[in-house]
Design a protein around this motif. Structure first.
Motif, PDB file in Angstrom:
ATOM      1  N   TYR A  81     -32.221  56.166  70.600  1.00  0.00           N
ATOM      2  CA  TYR A  81     -30.877  55.785  71.019  1.00  0.00           C
ATOM      3  C   TYR A  81     -29.835  56.690  70.368  1.00  0.00           C
ATOM      4  CZ  TYR A  81     -33.516  51.450  71.732  1.00  0.00           C
ATOM      5  OH  TYR A  81     -34.453  50.524  72.103  1.00  0.00           O
ATOM      6  N   SER A 114     -23.784  55.843  71.459  1.00  0.00           N
ATOM      7  CA  SER A 114     -23.066  55.425  72.670  1.00  0.00           C
ATOM      8  C   SER A 114     -23.907  54.526  73.575  1.00  0.00           C
ATOM      9  CB  SER A 114     -22.593  56.656  73.453  1.00  0.00           C
ATOM     10  OG  SER A 114     -23.707  57.432  73.860  1.00  0.00           O
ATOM     11  N   ASP A 115     -25.197  54.351  73.274  1.00  0.00           N
ATOM     12  CA  ASP A 115     -26.056  53.508  74.101  1.00  0.00           C
ATOM     13  C   ASP A 115     -25.679  52.035  73.962  1.00  0.00           C
ATOM     14  OD1 ASP A 115     -27.515  55.667  75.072  1.00  0.00           O
ATOM     15  OD2 ASP A 115     -29.025  55.529  73.485  1.00  0.00           O
ATOM     16  N   ASN A 116     -25.807  51.289  75.064  1.00  0.00           N
ATOM     17  CA  ASN A 116     -25.464  49.866  75.076  1.00  0.00           C
ATOM     18  C   ASN A 116     -26.337  49.041  74.130  1.00  0.00           C
ATOM     19  OD1 ASN A 116     -23.415  50.213  76.921  1.00  0.00           O
ATOM     20  ND2 ASN A 116     -24.755  49.856  78.686  1.00  0.00           N
ATOM     21  N   GLU A 117     -27.582  49.467  73.898  1.00  0.00           N
ATOM     22  CA  GLU A 117     -28.492  48.721  73.024  1.00  0.00           C
ATOM     23  C   GLU A 117     -28.034  48.737  71.560  1.00  0.00           C
ATOM     24  OE1 GLU A 117     -30.768  50.174  76.547  1.00  0.00           O
ATOM     25  OE2 GLU A 117     -29.426  51.110  75.112  1.00  0.00           O
ATOM     26  N   GLY A 146     -25.507  47.824  69.068  1.00  0.00           N
ATOM     27  CA  GLY A 146     -24.402  46.885  68.978  1.00  0.00           C
ATOM     28  C   GLY A 146     -23.189  47.473  68.278  1.00  0.00           C
ATOM     29  N   THR A 147     -22.048  46.845  68.494  1.00  0.00           N
ATOM     30  CA  THR A 147     -20.794  47.353  67.944  1.00  0.00           C
ATOM     31  C   THR A 147     -20.761  47.337  66.414  1.00  0.00           C
ATOM     32  OG1 THR A 147     -19.786  45.174  68.172  1.00  0.00           O
ATOM     33  CG2 THR A 147     -19.447  46.739  69.980  1.00  0.00           C
ATOM     34  N   LYS A 205     -21.033  52.861  65.094  1.00  0.00           N
ATOM     35  CA  LYS A 205     -20.725  52.907  66.518  1.00  0.00           C
ATOM     36  C   LYS A 205     -19.217  52.962  66.737  1.00  0.00           C
ATOM     37  CE  LYS A 205     -21.628  50.975  70.980  1.00  0.00           C
ATOM     38  NZ  LYS A 205     -22.751  51.428  71.747  1.00  0.00           N
TER      39      LYS A 205
END
Length: 173
Positions: free
Chosen positions: A103, A106-109, A111-112, A129
């Protein structure tokens, strides 16, 4: 200004993790500290090992000691914190449900709240992130209370100085 606030927030979270793991240190009977291959380490719940090669603004090799480590879960994240027994520590915060794979930040997996920190009394470097850090994360094992993998990329301090890191980690939570 927003980046400085995010940096400060990330740094506070990392220092909080350092406090948590330093209070919760415990000794173990099985000391595998001399084993450089993390694949052969057997951890008990709540322990982790972190090894890092650091170049750039500073150069260092870091290896946490099993007796000065912590692996905890909270709010859907796994936090690994390890110290070498001095004032130097590495912290890693990743989503608990992240699966094996590679990953970028910037990948959605991712988390912030995903973040990484390398701190001591003399310096602090972070990546996260929300800081748009240039980090690539590979998870090799995840689930059943184990997270293992590595990441490479850049971490920055408050002055904007950059270190390049190559970090291996394993934690039992």
């Amino acid at each position: 200004m927003k980046t400085k606030n995010l940096f400060s927030t990330a740094l506070l979270l990392l220092l909080g993790c350092l406090l948590v793991f330093s209070v919760g240190c415990r000794s173990t009977e099985d000391d595998d500290d001399d084993d450089d291959d993390l694949d052969h380490i057997e951890l008990v719940k709540g322990q982790c090992l972190i090894e890092a090669e650091i170049t750039g603004h500073m150069t260092a090799n870091f290896k946490s000691h099993i007796n000065f480590s912590s692996a905890i879960t909270a709010s859907g994240y796994v936090t690994l914190a390890g110290s070498d027994g001095s004032s130097t520590a590495f912290t890693i915060m990743l989503p608990q449900n992240i699966g094996p794979g590679t990953y970028t930040m910037s990948d959605n997996e991712i988390g912030t709240a995903t973040q990484f920190g390398f701190v001591s009394s003399n310096f602090s470097y972070v990546a996260g992130k929300n800081l748009n850090s240039n980090i690539t994360i590979t998870i090799t094992k995840s689930g059943n209370g184990i997270i293992e993998g590595y990441f490479i990329g850049e971490m920055k301090n408050l002055n904007g100085d950059i270190i390049d890191v190559d970090v291996d980690f394993i934690g039992a939570y």
